[in-house]
Design a protein around this motif. Structure first.
Motif, mmCIF file in Angstrom:
data_model
loop_
_atom_site.group_PDB
_atom_site.id
_atom_site.type_symbol
_atom_site.label_atom_id
_atom_site.label_comp_id
_atom_site.label_asym_id
_atom_site.label_seq_id
_atom_site.Cartn_x
_atom_site.Cartn_y
_atom_site.Cartn_z
ATOM 1 N N UNK A 118 0.864 -1.181 0.000
ATOM 2 C CA UNK A 118 0.000 0.000 0.000
ATOM 3 C C UNK A 118 0.902 1.232 0.000
ATOM 4 N N UNK A 119 0.432 2.343 -0.549
ATOM 5 C CA UNK A 119 1.274 3.555 -0.611
ATOM 6 C C UNK A 119 1.821 3.976 0.751
ATOM 7 N N UNK A 120 1.018 3.884 1.811
ATOM 8 C CA UNK A 120 1.515 4.298 3.124
ATOM 9 C C UNK A 120 2.606 3.354 3.626
ATOM 10 N N UNK A 121 2.518 2.053 3.326
ATOM 11 C CA UNK A 121 3.576 1.114 3.709
ATOM 12 C C UNK A 121 4.858 1.404 2.934
ATOM 13 N N UNK A 122 4.736 1.735 1.648
ATOM 14 C CA UNK A 122 5.907 2.060 0.840
ATOM 15 C C UNK A 122 6.597 3.327 1.375
ATOM 16 N N UNK A 123 5.810 4.324 1.755
ATOM 17 C CA UNK A 123 6.392 5.550 2.321
ATOM 18 C C UNK A 123 7.154 5.246 3.611
ATOM 19 N N UNK A 124 6.596 4.376 4.456
ATOM 20 C CA UNK A 124 7.262 4.008 5.713
ATOM 21 C C UNK A 124 8.591 3.315 5.445
ATOM 22 N N UNK A 125 8.621 2.433 4.437
ATOM 23 C CA UNK A 125 9.880 1.768 4.085
ATOM 24 C C UNK A 125 10.939 2.800 3.708
ATOM 25 N N UNK A 126 10.549 3.772 2.885
ATOM 26 C CA UNK A 126 11.493 4.811 2.455
ATOM 27 C C UNK A 126 11.969 5.619 3.653
ATOM 28 N N UNK A 127 11.046 5.986 4.558
ATOM 29 C CA UNK A 127 11.407 6.747 5.764
ATOM 30 C C UNK A 127 12.360 5.953 6.651
ATOM 31 N N UNK A 128 12.238 4.630 6.668
ATOM 32 C CA UNK A 128 13.093 3.761 7.475
ATOM 33 C C UNK A 128 14.442 3.497 6.806
ATOM 34 N N UNK A 129 14.624 3.999 5.581
ATOM 35 C CA UNK A 129 15.886 3.807 4.873
ATOM 36 C C UNK A 129 15.983 2.504 4.110
ATOM 37 N N UNK A 130 14.866 1.803 3.942
ATOM 38 C CA UNK A 130 14.861 0.559 3.179
ATOM 39 C C UNK A 130 14.828 0.935 1.696
ATOM 40 N N UNK A 131 15.811 0.476 0.909
ATOM 41 C CA UNK A 131 15.847 0.865 -0.511
ATOM 42 C C UNK A 131 14.762 0.145 -1.326
ATOM 43 N N UNK A 132 13.758 0.902 -1.743
ATOM 44 C CA UNK A 132 12.663 0.371 -2.556
ATOM 45 C C UNK A 132 12.366 1.351 -3.685
ATOM 46 N N UNK A 133 11.726 0.849 -4.712
ATOM 47 C CA UNK A 133 11.313 1.701 -5.837
ATOM 48 C C UNK A 133 10.031 1.145 -6.420
ATOM 49 N N UNK A 134 9.122 2.018 -6.856
ATOM 50 C CA UNK A 134 7.892 1.521 -7.489
ATOM 51 C C UNK A 134 8.201 0.951 -8.868
ATOM 52 N N UNK A 135 7.466 -0.084 -9.237
ATOM 53 C CA UNK A 135 7.624 -0.669 -10.560
ATOM 54 C C UNK A 135 6.676 0.031 -11.533
ATOM 55 N N UNK A 136 7.109 0.211 -12.765
ATOM 56 C CA UNK A 136 6.250 0.883 -13.761
ATOM 57 C C UNK A 136 5.285 -0.084 -14.449
ATOM 58 N N UNK A 137 4.954 -1.194 -13.777
ATOM 59 C CA UNK A 137 4.018 -2.158 -14.333
ATOM 60 C C UNK A 137 3.384 -2.929 -13.192
ATOM 61 N N UNK A 138 2.288 -3.621 -13.515
ATOM 62 C CA UNK A 138 1.596 -4.463 -12.545
ATOM 63 C C UNK A 138 2.194 -5.860 -12.662
ATOM 64 N N UNK A 139 2.508 -6.525 -11.537
ATOM 65 C CA UNK A 139 3.060 -7.885 -11.634
ATOM 66 C C UNK A 139 2.162 -8.779 -12.474
ATOM 67 N N UNK A 140 2.779 -9.749 -13.158
ATOM 68 C CA UNK A 140 2.102 -10.621 -14.110
ATOM 69 C C UNK A 140 0.827 -11.251 -13.616
ATOM 70 N N UNK A 141 0.752 -11.661 -12.369
ATOM 71 C CA UNK A 141 -0.446 -12.347 -11.897
ATOM 72 C C UNK A 141 -1.632 -11.400 -11.792
ATOM 73 N N UNK A 142 -1.385 -10.067 -11.829
ATOM 74 C CA UNK A 142 -2.453 -9.093 -11.736
ATOM 75 C C UNK A 142 -2.926 -8.635 -13.108
ATOM 76 N N UNK A 143 -2.193 -8.978 -14.156
ATOM 77 C CA UNK A 143 -2.568 -8.567 -15.514
ATOM 78 C C UNK A 143 -3.640 -9.488 -16.052
ATOM 79 N N UNK A 144 -4.345 -9.014 -17.075
ATOM 80 C CA UNK A 144 -5.357 -9.870 -17.706
ATOM 81 C C UNK A 144 -4.705 -10.904 -18.576
#
Length: 144
Positions: A118-144
């Protein structure tokens, strides 16, 4: 499926697909729609031009079940990135935030992972210094 052009409060514009207009409204109300550029959850539908289907000659139609090939170099690069991430990383699903924290703390083996957060969980990871980045696509199991 319906495609909407969306716009965040920072004037970033992007397109996204939804099962229906009601599905978009429900996801937006629950804070699950975020800007593809900055992650803002203040997102609204932008003005869109209607898309009109043009009939093609039979020889121009793809065979049934055939996948379309990316036509633009950016689409090709994105398709290659998705294939590489999905083949060289472990999908951890909705456990992404917890697993990223465990790896960062040394409690889980270091390895490339991807998943959903969730966006708020991703923000917390960044604030904690955990290196993460959003992906520019939806993982395969979520695609049609």
């Amino acid at each position: 499926m319906i495609q909407f052009t969306l716009k965040c409060d920072r004037d970033h514009r992007f397109d996204s697909w939804f099962q229906s207009a009601a599905a978009f409204d429900k996801l937006k109300a629950s804070g699950m729609v975020s800007c593809a550029v900055c992650g803002s959850t203040s997102v609204d539908k932008a003005l869109m031009a209607p898309r009109v289907a043009v009939s093609r000659a039979p020889q121009d139609r793809p065979e049934p079940g055939a996948l379309s090939t990316p036509s633009h170099p950016a689409e090709q690069a994105l398709a290659e990135l998705k294939k590489r991430i999905e083949s060289q990383s472990e999908y951890v699903g909705m456990n992404f935030a917890a697993e990223a924290r465990r790896i960062h703390a040394g409690d889980s083996p270091e390895r490339p992972i991807y998943g959903e957060a969730r966006p708020d969980d991703a923000r917390k990871l960044i604030e904690e210094g955990v290196p993460v980045a959003p992906l520019p696509f939806v993982p395969g199991r979520k695609s049609n």
